[in-house]
Design a protein around this motif. Structure first.
Motif, PDB file in Angstrom:
ATOM      1  N   MET A 162      23.981 -33.622  46.651  1.00 58.78           N
ATOM      2  CA  MET A 162      23.642 -33.377  45.244  1.00 58.78           C
ATOM      3  C   MET A 162      24.502 -34.224  44.307  1.00 58.78           C
ATOM      4  N   THR A 163      25.748 -34.418  44.660  1.00 61.38           N
ATOM      5  CA  THR A 163      26.637 -35.260  43.853  1.00 61.38           C
ATOM      6  C   THR A 163      26.142 -36.701  43.854  1.00 61.38           C
ATOM      7  N   LEU A 164      25.753 -37.201  45.026  1.00 61.27           N
ATOM      8  CA  LEU A 164      25.244 -38.571  45.108  1.00 61.27           C
ATOM      9  C   LEU A 164      23.880 -38.707  44.450  1.00 61.27           C
ATOM     10  N   ALA A 165      23.090 -37.640  44.433  1.00 62.29           N
ATOM     11  CA  ALA A 165      21.797 -37.680  43.742  1.00 62.29           C
ATOM     12  C   ALA A 165      22.006 -37.863  42.244  1.00 62.29           C
ATOM     13  N   GLU A 166      23.113 -37.320  41.733  1.00 63.67           N
ATOM     14  CA  GLU A 166      23.436 -37.466  40.313  1.00 63.67           C
ATOM     15  C   GLU A 166      24.069 -38.816  40.014  1.00 63.67           C
ATOM     16  N   GLN A 167      24.875 -39.308  40.962  1.00 60.40           N
ATOM     17  CA  GLN A 167      25.587 -40.572  40.747  1.00 60.40           C
ATOM     18  C   GLN A 167      25.834 -41.235  42.100  1.00 60.40           C
ATOM     19  N   ASP A 168      24.910 -42.075  42.498  1.00 59.97           N
ATOM     20  CA  ASP A 168      25.002 -42.762  43.781  1.00 59.97           C
ATOM     21  C   ASP A 168      26.074 -43.848  43.724  1.00 59.97           C
ATOM     22  N   GLY A 169      26.648 -44.169  44.873  1.00 62.29           N
ATOM     23  CA  GLY A 169      27.604 -45.261  44.954  1.00 62.29           C
ATOM     24  C   GLY A 169      29.023 -44.893  44.579  1.00 62.29           C
ATOM     25  N   LEU A 170      29.386 -43.643  44.756  1.00 65.04           N
ATOM     26  CA  LEU A 170      30.747 -43.215  44.458  1.00 65.04           C
ATOM     27  C   LEU A 170      31.703 -43.646  45.567  1.00 65.04           C
ATOM     28  N   SER A 171      32.960 -43.829  45.217  1.00 68.05           N
ATOM     29  CA  SER A 171      33.990 -44.124  46.217  1.00 68.05           C
ATOM     30  C   SER A 171      34.417 -42.815  46.867  1.00 68.05           C
ATOM     31  N   HIS A 172      35.161 -42.924  47.970  1.00 66.81           N
ATOM     32  CA  HIS A 172      35.668 -41.729  48.662  1.00 66.81           C
ATOM     33  C   HIS A 172      36.519 -40.883  47.723  1.00 66.81           C
ATOM     34  N   SER A 173      37.392 -41.520  46.958  1.00 64.04           N
ATOM     35  CA  SER A 173      38.282 -40.751  46.069  1.00 64.04           C
ATOM     36  C   SER A 173      37.488 -40.094  44.937  1.00 64.04           C
ATOM     37  N   GLU A 174      36.467 -40.748  44.445  1.00 65.05           N
ATOM     38  CA  GLU A 174      35.632 -40.139  43.403  1.00 65.05           C
ATOM     39  C   GLU A 174      34.884 -38.923  43.962  1.00 65.05           C
ATOM     40  N   ILE A 175      34.404 -39.035  45.193  1.00 65.56           N
ATOM     41  CA  ILE A 175      33.720 -37.915  45.833  1.00 65.56           C
ATOM     42  C   ILE A 175      34.683 -36.748  46.020  1.00 65.56           C
ATOM     43  N   ALA A 176      35.880 -37.037  46.515  1.00 66.63           N
ATOM     44  CA  ALA A 176      36.880 -35.988  46.711  1.00 66.63           C
ATOM     45  C   ALA A 176      37.167 -35.272  45.395  1.00 66.63           C
TER      46      ALA A 176
ATOM     47  N   TYR B  50      26.346 -44.255  49.550  1.00 64.84           N
ATOM     48  CA  TYR B  50      24.992 -44.260  48.987  1.00 64.84           C
ATOM     49  C   TYR B  50      24.079 -43.342  49.789  1.00 64.84           C
ATOM     50  N   LEU B  51      23.190 -42.663  49.085  1.00 62.13           N
ATOM     51  CA  LEU B  51      22.184 -41.834  49.745  1.00 62.13           C
ATOM     52  C   LEU B  51      21.215 -42.717  50.513  1.00 62.13           C
ATOM     53  N   GLN B  52      20.822 -42.274  51.685  1.00 59.00           N
ATOM     54  CA  GLN B  52      19.796 -42.937  52.473  1.00 59.00           C
ATOM     55  C   GLN B  52      18.496 -42.133  52.338  1.00 59.00           C
ATOM     56  N   ALA B  53      17.413 -42.654  52.879  1.00 59.59           N
ATOM     57  CA  ALA B  53      16.100 -42.012  52.753  1.00 59.59           C
ATOM     58  C   ALA B  53      16.136 -40.562  53.229  1.00 59.59           C
ATOM     59  N   GLN B  54      16.800 -40.302  54.364  1.00 56.33           N
ATOM     60  CA  GLN B  54      16.869 -38.936  54.886  1.00 56.33           C
ATOM     61  C   GLN B  54      17.647 -38.013  53.949  1.00 56.33           C
ATOM     62  N   GLY B  55      18.663 -38.537  53.287  1.00 56.36           N
ATOM     63  CA  GLY B  55      19.416 -37.752  52.315  1.00 56.36           C
ATOM     64  C   GLY B  55      18.583 -37.454  51.083  1.00 56.36           C
ATOM     65  N   HIS B  56      17.868 -38.476  50.599  1.00 51.38           N
ATOM     66  CA  HIS B  56      16.976 -38.281  49.442  1.00 51.38           C
ATOM     67  C   HIS B  56      15.935 -37.214  49.742  1.00 51.38           C
ATOM     68  N   ALA B  57      15.432 -37.200  50.978  1.00 54.06           N
ATOM     69  CA  ALA B  57      14.381 -36.261  51.359  1.00 54.06           C
ATOM     70  C   ALA B  57      14.837 -34.808  51.269  1.00 54.06           C
ATOM     71  N   LEU B  58      16.133 -34.555  51.394  1.00 52.73           N
ATOM     72  CA  LEU B  58      16.644 -33.181  51.359  1.00 52.73           C
ATOM     73  C   LEU B  58      16.947 -32.665  49.953  1.00 52.73           C
ATOM     74  N   ILE B  59      17.064 -33.554  48.992  1.00 53.89           N
ATOM     75  CA  ILE B  59      17.477 -33.159  47.636  1.00 53.89           C
ATOM     76  C   ILE B  59      16.558 -32.085  47.053  1.00 53.89           C
ATOM     77  N   ALA B  60      15.250 -32.298  47.099  1.00 54.90           N
ATOM     78  CA  ALA B  60      14.311 -31.324  46.522  1.00 54.90           C
ATOM     79  C   ALA B  60      14.431 -29.981  47.230  1.00 54.90           C
ATOM     80  N   GLU B  61      14.600 -29.988  48.543  1.00 57.99           N
ATOM     81  CA  GLU B  61      14.721 -28.740  49.293  1.00 57.99           C
ATOM     82  C   GLU B  61      16.015 -28.005  48.935  1.00 57.99           C
ATOM     83  N   ILE B  62      17.092 -28.748  48.774  1.00 60.27           N
ATOM     84  CA  ILE B  62      18.368 -28.135  48.373  1.00 60.27           C
ATOM     85  C   ILE B  62      18.229 -27.506  46.988  1.00 60.27           C
TER      86      ILE B  62
END
Length: 145
Positions: A42-56, A94-106
């Motif tokens: 969900m975080t990457l769906a809002e802002q893709d391409g984050l660094s590890h430290s930004e994600i943490a 970055y989100l991949q296709a399989q990750g994008h596919a789960l966003i709506a279900e989440i």
């Protein structure tokens, strides 16, 4: 009407939070995710391409825990790490296709959970609850152990 104690209210609030957390984990388990993994997606769906430290920072976890979640999610092909072209020391996720596919279900799952939790509360109830929770959050941010 009897007076309710601070202790009783604290326990009730903690119980509601634990139960929400438990039901969220059970719901994510049904779609094959740990709750932390859903938060990463969900975080990457809002802002893709984050660094590890930004994600943490966004997930409020340690850098080591973020790396572990990212590695597991990369192995499942939900995300992919790529070197930052501007700074090769930084890896971006970055989100991949399989990750994008789960966003709506989440989103559907958490929406259903939240609607169930708040079922029967009127709009004025919800407004008052939001105001009270916001004040409680501010109080706790001021608390020094």
């Amino acid at each position: 009407m009897r007076n309710i104690s601070y202790r009783e209210l604290g326990r009730l609030l903690a119980s509601v939070c634990r139960l929400h957390h438990t039901r969220a984990n059970q719901s994510m388990d049904k779609i094959g995710l740990y709750r932390g993994q859903a938060r990463l997606l969900m975080t990457l769906a809002e802002q893709d391409g984050l660094s590890h430290s930004e994600i943490a920072e966004k997930l409020e976890i340690s850098a080591a825990a973020a790396s572990k979640v990212i590695k597991r999610m990369e192995g499942a092909h939900y995300v992919q790490r790529q070197t930052d072209p501007a700074d090769e020391r930084v890896s971006r996720v970055y989100l991949q296709a399989q990750g994008h596919a789960l966003i709506a279900e989440i989103r559907r799952t958490f929406g259903r959970l939240d609607r169930t939790m708040l079922d029967g509360l009127s709009e004025p109830d919800l407004d008052r609850l939001r105001d009270l929770l916001t004040r409680m959050q501010a109080n706790l941010l001021r608390f020094e152990p």
